[in-house]
Design an enzyme around this catalytic site. Structure first.
Site, PDB file in Angstrom:
ATOM      1  N   GLU A 255      24.856  17.839 -34.139  1.00  0.00           N
ATOM      2  CA  GLU A 255      25.207  19.404 -33.459  1.00  0.00           C
ATOM      3  C   GLU A 255      24.316  19.930 -32.564  1.00  0.00           C
ATOM      4  OE1 GLU A 255      27.838  21.045 -35.143  1.00  0.00           O
ATOM      5  OE2 GLU A 255      28.208  19.926 -36.919  1.00  0.00           O
TER       6      GLU A 255
ATOM      7  N   GLU B 286      16.895 -41.101 -58.942  1.00  0.00           N
ATOM      8  CA  GLU B 286      16.956 -40.819 -60.401  1.00  0.00           C
ATOM      9  C   GLU B 286      16.275 -41.942 -60.880  1.00  0.00           C
ATOM     10  OE1 GLU B 286      20.587 -39.420 -61.617  1.00  0.00           O
ATOM     11  OE2 GLU B 286      21.497 -39.096 -59.804  1.00  0.00           O
TER      12      GLU B 286
END
Length: 1287
Positions: free
Chosen positions: A632, A283
């Site tokens: 199916e 900082e």
């Protein structure tokens, strides 16, 4: 503490080489100090790349909200192809847009390094030996919005994080993993930019197990290295090293993060623990955005620190990890004995280990390899030690299962079996099936498991057969697969095929590499018969009948699963079977019984073929997270046994290949930063509204096709994480994700203006508490909030908070939106969310947040938390408040029911229950009148019970409400599905309110629970804040204007029709203003007024803009006071005998027409009001009570209402012949006066069915009334209207 300019660096190790080059400093960039904006920065970096292509490469690692590139400048002498073992280093600045010093220093550093390369020895060595990345601005949007000279702000605003955010009001320091993953893929780690203050270097750890506020160090395993790194930057810095800048004191200008103040789940800690990055936060200034003339001083203060810190990249040891074939070993651990922190190798086998001078013991280890020998290594100051490792592969593992030796000449028979047995091709009834499964389980116990998952209606077990190298339990990372057959009892082919598959897999395991790999990497579940009862009823040779199709309770099991669209007779009772739970196909040829069923490629969408409600494949996909398709596989339901071998040969390869697809896509582990598995984490693919969840051990699987995807991982109690992944052409990617612990305060700061009440101590408030909180918000924000509670008959029953900019001013020109919860007493979540939203909007208003101000300048938002006040009677014996903050792993529901008619049900007039709550009837009446009086543009209703959003169905091609719903769903990150009857109930209410009260009700279903646990409220709020705001933002798009005549006199009876919409819009009765919500697009507007020429306008609406129009109409050549029709007046005594109720058909030939009465704003009758039907030239006058009536055949009519001293009114009325009922048109005329205080809209009711007058009577909603069509209200003698007829 105030957060100022922040600069961050990550350090990775390598060796430097000395070069003897003359030193000439270049610093011309200091001659005219100023800040470069985004465009100037872009042009500068592109110029540097163009002028120095051998040294510089410009990367865009992503885009900001405003579509600005996030530039990173790479600087290295071999920039196009990084030299092996060259470490990567990066500085990142300007994460908070208004913190500008780090941004400008990165620009200066880039110019300094590039222009001094080859001239200054130190710079040349650094650029030759280090791959440097400089990212001046992570938040270019925030920077462009900030201001120079910005020194300090109030503590409250800093806490709310308002001045640091990007264009979407997000604090990037709490959103880092989601937006900047591109940086991670290009470099070795993430940067961490913490919020803080002072001039200081802060190093890990930021958090501790003790969870203190501050003042005690939390030491990392590399604490000495971190302290040295921090001092490396601080010591040369003339201000930082003093440690007494701004308001804090730091010894030598450095601090342990947790000693300063603890940050839970901070990125600095995360990167150290889970990557190769040693990260320190700097900082640099007490001033966030100092004047430009201070920049040379800032450069001189930081220059030496910047250079020394980059040079620290070369501390310690580096080298390569290879295998015996000289191939690099990826992700090998480099272990320093005595330091509990490993680093891992790159995809080129490289590693860099930061260490201080000293003697260490090191070794390398990797999965599948024998760890290397330990080696002693000496690290000398100023030099990098080279150390390579070679790893040997582990010998092949020997499992308990012994591979059988096959000494016969032929390995498999023609069916693929090891042991030939043609007798298996027969129909296996239940007993035979169980024996078959039991036999193979006993023969192959190490790779099989057999168990029952439940029972059929008759008591038969539903046996599942598991095949895997680990059959008895789930192994983390190993996917699960299932085949289910014989759901319809008379469809038996799948049942037999799964039995053959058991034999095939068992026998070939260990002799067939493909099968062995499949069972080693997959856990396969086979359920041969889901409907054993139906099977026993069916008959061999049946080709198409329904005998045996259903279970023993006559339920079709493939219609019996919960359905996303509601409950019906097929799934109202869930059956026990439901609870427990090829070679020629590509030709697409039809079956003989159905010659027209031809499927391209042998596939079809289920609903396109035929619609099935309550189907298992939909339920598994939506609820269970299993991607299921239905196969199916035969034209005949129960074929003869002799055809079974052909079915097996046709489907054998397809059965195996389909199981292998479970390994396609992406899989991995979701863990916390301390390594704990995270269960129930949601894995979300952008653009696909279907998440999957992680399992108990944190493992997940998501089937995807090859390509690029944005993947988000979210879990309760953790910060979400988003990154781009690429599924290779091979089809599989392993991708592990680590989530940081959630920090409610940081979330609130980034997204919710720091409102702690919306995160801590969640509570279900009582009615009086909610009203008190709303009143307190009015006191706190008097310019934007007004509490409505008892000012009139409506607000005596229903209280709300009116929120808008300049709340006391006239709001006729604004949209009016209601946000409500609790239409049903059993649905309380909307009460709290509405309260949270009120706090959010007003906090945003208080600090001047741009988007909130724009919405409130354009819209009046009515926050109505409580409709059904009976919640307090039934909220149950459950916790109503949490003291603090909780982090549930998943939703927990409270179960409550009502034994009375809830308000939502009474509005619909649902039968079967009598209201026992004394206030509910008055609330229902007040609710209806509120809709009529306020005329909301739409209502956002918030409920639980399921997911998604409901909106009114219209025949309009414009689809305004669908577009609003789409905005909500697009902003909703986390989708879930719960199948619940409440959705059906709310759909009916939505349709009713739209068609009967012209009120669009849009209902957001925000929780799987109707009554969520109180601890879930803050998390639900987090999930839906952005979607709710996106709905409110739709009020920023549309069209508005004024309609006037040639003399600029407002035409108060003008109407507007829009192409693609059936609705006719009226102007306001004071200014002749109109305002209409419209999604972006092109439209035709027709503006009309009786006695004036129509005007057609072609307009285009753009997103986020309200198009303003000024429309002038010109009078036609007819005097407005001339009415050539017959005028009829009727004496009151004759009127009294004409009819007894207002909603009975007219007597005579014509039974339809219009009826109603005319009132003023004080609800007083206006006798002698002229009512004219323009198309029929019929004029009548209202009687002494203001009542009137005109029989008319079905059709659309223009009806004018005129009386001296009042503004004229005009209505377009559609008379229909539904049940021969008349149309009821009730009119409130406004005084033609300049006195202030005229209401926003005239009170007009247009409905297809009769309704009651606009004042209160307890008889208005009679529970004993028999309703014929729709919810008609009964009439007392007091309500009778006498009709005026033209004869």
């Amino acid at each position: 503490m105030f957060s100022k300019a922040i600069l961050l660096a990550c350090v990775i190790l390598n060796l430097s080489e000395s070069l003897n080059i003359p030193s000439v400093e270049y610093e011309k960039f200091l001659e005219e100090p100023r800040y470069q904006n985004y465009d100037e920065l872009t042009n500068l970096f592109k110029k540097l790349e163009s002028e120095h292509p051998e040294l510089v490469r410009l990367h865009s690692v992503g885009k900001s909200v405003r579509n600005r590139d996030l530039w990173a400048l790479e600087i290295n002498s071999n920039v196009k192809n990084r030299t092996l073992l060259t470490p990567m280093f990066k500085y990142v600045a300007n994460m908070h847009g208004d913190e500008s010093i780090g941004r400008q220093l990165m620009i200066y550093l880039a110019l300094y390094l590039i222009h001094n390369y080859g001239k200054v020895d130190r710079v040349t060595r650094l650029v030759n030996s280090t791959d440097i990345f400089l990212m001046p601005s992570m938040n270019p949007d925030g920077y462009e919005n900030s201001q120079c000279g910005d020194f300090q702000f109030t503590v409250a605003l800093i806490k709310q994080g308002f001045y640091k955010k990007n264009e979407n009001a997000i604090d990037l320091n709490r959103d880092f993993p989601d937006q900047f993953d591109a940086i991670r893929s290009g470099l070795s780690c993430f940067p961490e930019i913490c919020m803080g203050g002072a001039v200081v270097a802060s190093y890990p750890f930021d958090d501790s197990a003790a969870s203190r506020q501050c003042c005690k160090e939390s030491v990392s395993p590399d604490n000495d290295v971190f302290k040295k790194l921090a001092l490396t930057y601080a010591n040369p810095h003339p201000i930082m090293k003093k440690g007494n800048s701004c308001s804090d004191k730091f010894n030598q200008g450095i601090t342990n993060g947790a000693f300063w103040y603890e940050v839970r789940g901070g990125m600095q800690d995360f990167n150290y623990v889970h990557s190769n990055c040693f990260e320190v936060t700097f900082e640099l200034s007490c001033c966030k955005f100092p004047n430009a003339n201070t920049l040379p001083d800032e450069w001189h203060n930081n220059k030496e620190s910047l250079l020394q810190f980059m040079e620290a990249t070369h501390w310690g040891v580096k080298g390569l990890v290879m295998n015996e074939r000289k191939e690099p070993v990826l992700d090998a651990d480099i272990v320093v004995v005595g330091i509990n922190h490993n680093i891992t190798t790159s995809n080129r086998g490289e590693y860099w280990r930061l260490l201080l001078p000293g003697t260490y013991e090191m070794y390398a280890a990797a999965y599948g390899y024998i760890p290397s020998d330990r080696v002693k290594v000496v690290v000398e100051e100023g030099n990098t030690t080279l150390l390579d490792f070679t790893l040997k592969l582990l010998p092949a593992a020997q499992g308990a299962f012994q591979i059988p030796q096959n000494n016969t000449g032929q390995t498999y028979d023609k069916y693929g079996f090891v042991i030939s047995d043609d007798s298996i091709f027969r129909h296996h009834h239940y007993t035979d099936m169980v024996k078959f499964m039991t036999y193979y389980h006993e023969m192959y116990p190490t790779i099989t498991r057999m168990h029952s998952i439940g029972k059929a209606v008759s008591g038969r077990d539903l046996h599942v057969f598991i095949l895997s190298s680990t059959p008895n339990e789930h192994v983390p990372g190993k996917p699960e697969f299932k085949y289910v057959a014989n759901m319809h009892g008379n469809e038996i082919v799948g049942r037999e095929l799964l039995l053959y598959l058991i034999k095939y897999l068992c026998e070939r395991y260990g002799t067939d590499d493909r099968v062995t790999e499949l069972l080693n990497t997959t856990r396969i579940h086979l359920l041969p018969s889901m409907n054993p009862d139906g099977y026993e009823m069916s008959r061999e040779g049946d080709s198409s009948s329904n005998i045996g199709r259903n279970n023993a309770n006559s339920y079709d099991l493939n219609r019996n699963f919960p359905d996303q669209y509601g409950v019906n007779v097929y799934n109202d009772v869930i059956q026990p079977e439901t609870q427990a739970a090829h070679r020629t196909m590509h030709d697409g040829k039809p079956c003989p019984m159905f010659p027209n069923e031809i499927f391209t490629g042998g596939i079809t969408n289920g609903a396109k073929w035929y619609v099935v409600t309550g189907g298992m494949q939909d339920w598994n996909y939506l609820v269970a997270g299993c991607m299921e398709i239905t196969l199916e596989i035969g034209c005949y339901k129960y074929p003869k046994a002799e055809s079974l071998p052909s079915y097996w040969l046709d489907n054998r390869e397809a059965l195996i290949a389909y199981m292998e697809q479970v390994h396609k896509g992406v899989s991995g582990y979701i863990t916390s930063t301390i390594g704990n598995a995270i269960q129930y984490a949601e894995i979300i693919v952008e653009g696909v509204k279907h998440p999957v969840k992680s399992a108990k051990y944190g493992d997940y699987w998501r089937i995807l096709l090859p390509g690029k995807y944005n993947l988000t991982v979210a879990a309760r109690g953790y910060e979400s994480y988003t990154s781009e992944i690429v599924i290779p052409d091979s089809g599989y990617l392993q991708y592990n994700v680590t989530l940081m612990k959630d920090d409610p305060l940081h979330w609130a700061s980034a997204y919710d203006f720091g409102i702690a009440e919306n995160q801590y101590r969640p509570k279900y408030h009582s009615n009086s508490e909610i009203y008190g909180l709303l009143a307190a918000l009015e006191n706190k924000y008097p310019k934007a909030a007004a509490f409505q509670g008892g000012d009139n008959l409506v607000t005596m029953a229903i209280h709300w908070l009116k929120i808008t900019n300049d709340v006391e001013a006239e709001d006729e020109s604004k949209f009016h939106i209601a946000v409500m919860g609790n239409l049903f007493a059993t649905q309380p979540i909307g009460r709290e969310i509405a309260l949270y939203l009120a706090r959010h909007l007003l906090a945003g208003f208080g600090i001047g947040e741009y988007k909130v101000l724009k919405i409130l300048s354009n819209t009046v938002i009515h926050i109505i938390p409580v409709i059904d006040t009976a919640f307090e009677q039934i909220w149950g014996n459950v916790s109503k408040q949490v003291l603090g903050n909780v982090k549930p792993d998943k939703y927990v529901c409270n179960n409550i029911t009502s034994d009375f008619k809830q308000v939502g049900e009474q509005i619909l007039n649902l039968k079967g229950r009598v209201s026992s709550h004394k206030d509910s009837k008055s609330v229902v009446n007040a609710f209806k009148h509120m809709l009529l009086e306020e005329k909301f543009d739409f209502v956002l209703n918030i409920e639980g019970g399921t997911s998604g959003i409901l909106y009114p169905y219209t025949k309009d091609t414009v689809e305004v409400y669908k577009k609003i719903a789409d905005k909500y769903m697009s902003a909703l990150k986390y989708h879930f599905l719960v199948l619940n009857k409440s959705k059906v109930r709310t759909t009916a209410l939505t349709d009713y309110l739209y068609h009967e009260y012209n009120t669009p009700l849009i209902t957001a279903k925000v929780s799987c629970c109707e009554y969520p646990d109180v601890g879930s409220i803050p998390y639900i709020w987090r999930d839906i804040l952005a979607p709710i705001m996106s709905v409110l933002e739709t009020t920023l798009t549309g069209v508005e204007g004024f309609v006037k005549d040639a003399k600029l006199t407002p035409l108060l009876n003008a109407t507007i029709n829009i192409s693609g919409m059936d609705q006719t819009f009226e102007v306001t009765k004071k200014q002749a203003h109109f305002k209409i919500l419209l999604p972006p697009g092109k439209y035709d507007l027709e503006v009309a007024c009786h006695g004036y020429e129509k005007k057609l306008l072609h307009i285009e609406i753009t997103d986020g803009n309200i198009l303003s129009l000024k429309v002038n109409l010109y009078a036609v050549n007819i005097h407005p006071e001339v009415y050539p029709g017959t005028v009829v007046t009727v004496a009151p005594e004759k009127m009294a005998s004409a009819d007894h109720t207002m909603h009975e058909p007219f007597t005579g030939i014509v039974s339809t027409g219009i009826k109603g009465y005319v009132r003023d704003e004080s609800n007083r009758s206006i006798p002698e009001t002229k009512v004219k039907i323009v198309e029929k030239n019929i004029t009548v006058f209202s009687d002494d009570t203001g009542k009137y009536g005109v029989p008319l055949p079905p059709g659309k009519y223009t009806v004018t209402f005129q009386h001296s001293g009042y503004f004229d009114d005009i209505k377009i009325v559609d008379v229909n012949n539904v049940n021969a009922f008349p149309k009821i048109v009730m009119i409130t005329l406004k005084k033609n006066s300049n006195v202030l205080g005229i209401p926003r809209l005239a009170f007009v009711i247009l409905t297809d069915k009769p309704i009651t007058r606009p004042y209160y009577d307890d008889d208005d909603d009679d529970d004993n009334v028999e309703y014929v069509e729709g919810p008609f209200l009964s009439s007392s003698e007091e309500e009778d209207l006498v009709l005026l007829q033209h004869k």
